[in-house]
Design a protein around this motif. Sequence first.
Motif, PDB file in Angstrom:
ATOM      1  N   VAL A   1       0.859  -1.184   0.000  1.00 52.06           N
ATOM      2  CA  VAL A   1       0.000   0.000   0.000  1.00 52.06           C
ATOM      3  C   VAL A   1       0.892   1.230   0.000  1.00 52.06           C
ATOM      4  O   VAL A   1       1.951   1.233   0.630  1.00 52.06           O
ATOM      5  N   LYS A   2       0.446   2.268  -0.685  1.00 48.06           N
ATOM      6  CA  LYS A   2       1.295   3.446  -0.862  1.00 48.06           C
ATOM      7  C   LYS A   2       1.374   4.315   0.389  1.00 48.06           C
ATOM      8  O   LYS A   2       2.399   4.954   0.644  1.00 48.06           O
ATOM      9  N   SER A   3       0.283   4.361   1.132  1.00 45.45           N
ATOM     10  CA  SER A   3       0.190   5.279   2.263  1.00 45.45           C
ATOM     11  C   SER A   3      -1.032   4.917   3.087  1.00 45.45           C
ATOM     12  O   SER A   3      -1.828   4.042   2.709  1.00 45.45           O
ATOM     13  N   SER A   4      -1.197   5.597   4.217  1.00 47.59           N
ATOM     14  CA  SER A   4      -2.399   5.374   5.022  1.00 47.59           C
ATOM     15  C   SER A   4      -3.646   5.769   4.241  1.00 47.59           C
ATOM     16  O   SER A   4      -4.697   5.119   4.347  1.00 47.59           O
ATOM     17  N   GLN A   5      -3.547   6.821   3.430  1.00 49.06           N
ATOM     18  CA  GLN A   5      -4.686   7.229   2.618  1.00 49.06           C
ATOM     19  C   GLN A   5      -5.038   6.163   1.592  1.00 49.06           C
ATOM     20  O   GLN A   5      -6.215   5.878   1.343  1.00 49.06           O
ATOM     21  N   ASP A   6      -4.017   5.558   0.991  1.00 45.04           N
ATOM     22  CA  ASP A   6      -4.246   4.468   0.038  1.00 45.04           C
ATOM     23  C   ASP A   6      -4.928   3.301   0.744  1.00 45.04           C
ATOM     24  O   ASP A   6      -5.876   2.697   0.210  1.00 45.04           O
ATOM     25  N   LEU A   7      -4.474   2.963   1.946  1.00 47.02           N
ATOM     26  CA  LEU A   7      -5.086   1.888   2.719  1.00 47.02           C
ATOM     27  C   LEU A   7      -6.540   2.206   3.023  1.00 47.02           C
ATOM     28  O   LEU A   7      -7.432   1.352   2.857  1.00 47.02           O
ATOM     29  N   ARG A   8      -6.816   3.422   3.436  1.00 44.76           N
ATOM     30  CA  ARG A   8      -8.182   3.823   3.770  1.00 44.76           C
ATOM     31  C   ARG A   8      -9.076   3.788   2.533  1.00 44.76           C
ATOM     32  O   ARG A   8     -10.252   3.392   2.609  1.00 44.76           O
ATOM     33  N   THR A   9      -8.519   4.189   1.385  1.00 43.51           N
ATOM     34  CA  THR A   9      -9.294   4.130   0.141  1.00 43.51           C
ATOM     35  C   THR A   9      -9.628   2.688  -0.210  1.00 43.51           C
ATOM     36  O   THR A   9     -10.756   2.384  -0.629  1.00 43.51           O
ATOM     37  N   ARG A  10      -8.685   1.786  -0.045  1.00 42.06           N
ATOM     38  CA  ARG A  10      -8.930   0.377  -0.326  1.00 42.06           C
ATOM     39  C   ARG A  10     -10.016  -0.189   0.593  1.00 42.06           C
ATOM     40  O   ARG A  10     -10.861  -0.986   0.160  1.00 42.06           O
ATOM     41  N   ILE A  11      -9.987   0.215   1.849  1.00 43.83           N
ATOM     42  CA  ILE A  11     -11.021  -0.234   2.784  1.00 43.83           C
ATOM     43  C   ILE A  11     -12.383   0.318   2.367  1.00 43.83           C
ATOM     44  O   ILE A  11     -13.404  -0.383   2.426  1.00 43.83           O
ATOM     45  N   ALA A  12     -12.413   1.564   1.936  1.00 40.91           N
ATOM     46  CA  ALA A  12     -13.668   2.170   1.473  1.00 40.91           C
ATOM     47  C   ALA A  12     -14.225   1.413   0.275  1.00 40.91           C
ATOM     48  O   ALA A  12     -15.435   1.136   0.206  1.00 40.91           O
ATOM     49  N   LEU A  13     -13.368   1.047  -0.667  1.00 39.22           N
ATOM     50  CA  LEU A  13     -13.815   0.307  -1.844  1.00 39.22           C
ATOM     51  C   LEU A  13     -14.338  -1.069  -1.455  1.00 39.22           C
ATOM     52  O   LEU A  13     -15.348  -1.547  -2.001  1.00 39.22           O
ATOM     53  N   LEU A  14     -13.665  -1.713  -0.510  1.00 42.02           N
ATOM     54  CA  LEU A  14     -14.131  -3.010  -0.015  1.00 42.02           C
ATOM     55  C   LEU A  14     -15.505  -2.873   0.620  1.00 42.02           C
ATOM     56  O   LEU A  14     -16.418  -3.670   0.350  1.00 42.02           O
ATOM     57  N   ALA A  15     -15.665  -1.871   1.474  1.00 41.65           N
ATOM     58  CA  ALA A  15     -16.935  -1.675   2.168  1.00 41.65           C
ATOM     59  C   ALA A  15     -18.074  -1.383   1.191  1.00 41.65           C
ATOM     60  O   ALA A  15     -19.176  -1.926   1.322  1.00 41.65           O
ATOM     61  N   LEU A  16     -17.821  -0.542   0.216  1.00 37.38           N
ATOM     62  CA  LEU A  16     -18.847  -0.219  -0.772  1.00 37.38           C
ATOM     63  C   LEU A  16     -19.276  -1.464  -1.547  1.00 37.38           C
ATOM     64  O   LEU A  16     -20.465  -1.658  -1.823  1.00 37.38           O
TER      65      LEU A  16
END
Length: 204
Positions: free
Chosen positions: A47-62
């Motif tokens: 993962v590139k950054s904490s923001q990248d990690l959070r974006t990936r989690i958001a995509l998973l949740a959606l």
Amino acid sequence: MPRAGLTAERLTRAGAEMADEVGFDKVTVAALARQFGVKDASLYSHVKSSQDLRTRIALLALAELADRVSAALAGRAGKDALEAFANAYRDYAREHPGRYAAAQLRLDPDAAAASAGGRHARMTRAILRGYDLTEPDQTHAVRLLGSVFHGYISLESGGSFSHSAPSTQETWPRVLDALDALLRNWPASREPQAVQPDHDGHGK
């Protein structure tokens, strides 16, 4: 060299579980690295950054939420579909509070285009077809439903309804009854108001 066993998918799912346990706002690369017992650098190969990690989690949740709503809506129409849709959102938020918070993350245009957000919008509009709403009222109704569902779920999860009767379990179905009644008796569109000229003949 990437640490064996760590992948972007595994980290995303671990981050989603962490979000449910401690809150989405506390999910960072550093926190996840501590959980795996590795240095932060080991995760940056995935993962590139904490923001990248959070974006990936958001995509998973959606995606998870869209799958749940789609299954709930199968074969339903009208008020049954409205209730199934709303209950699927509320149940997901109660079972996975961190994931639900992640689903509200504002995404950049590329991430949003690749997300399941479009599925959510299409399913909402599919419900509204049962109420014979046309544009622009259909869009107004989409915004209304999103506001009511998210507002109620957020207030409920924050404990805002915990200190008075009746219980939220009693209020929730009444909210859905009221929404159904409103959608069946949608108010007529407002006519644009004419601009009134001032004393100098200019509009104001």
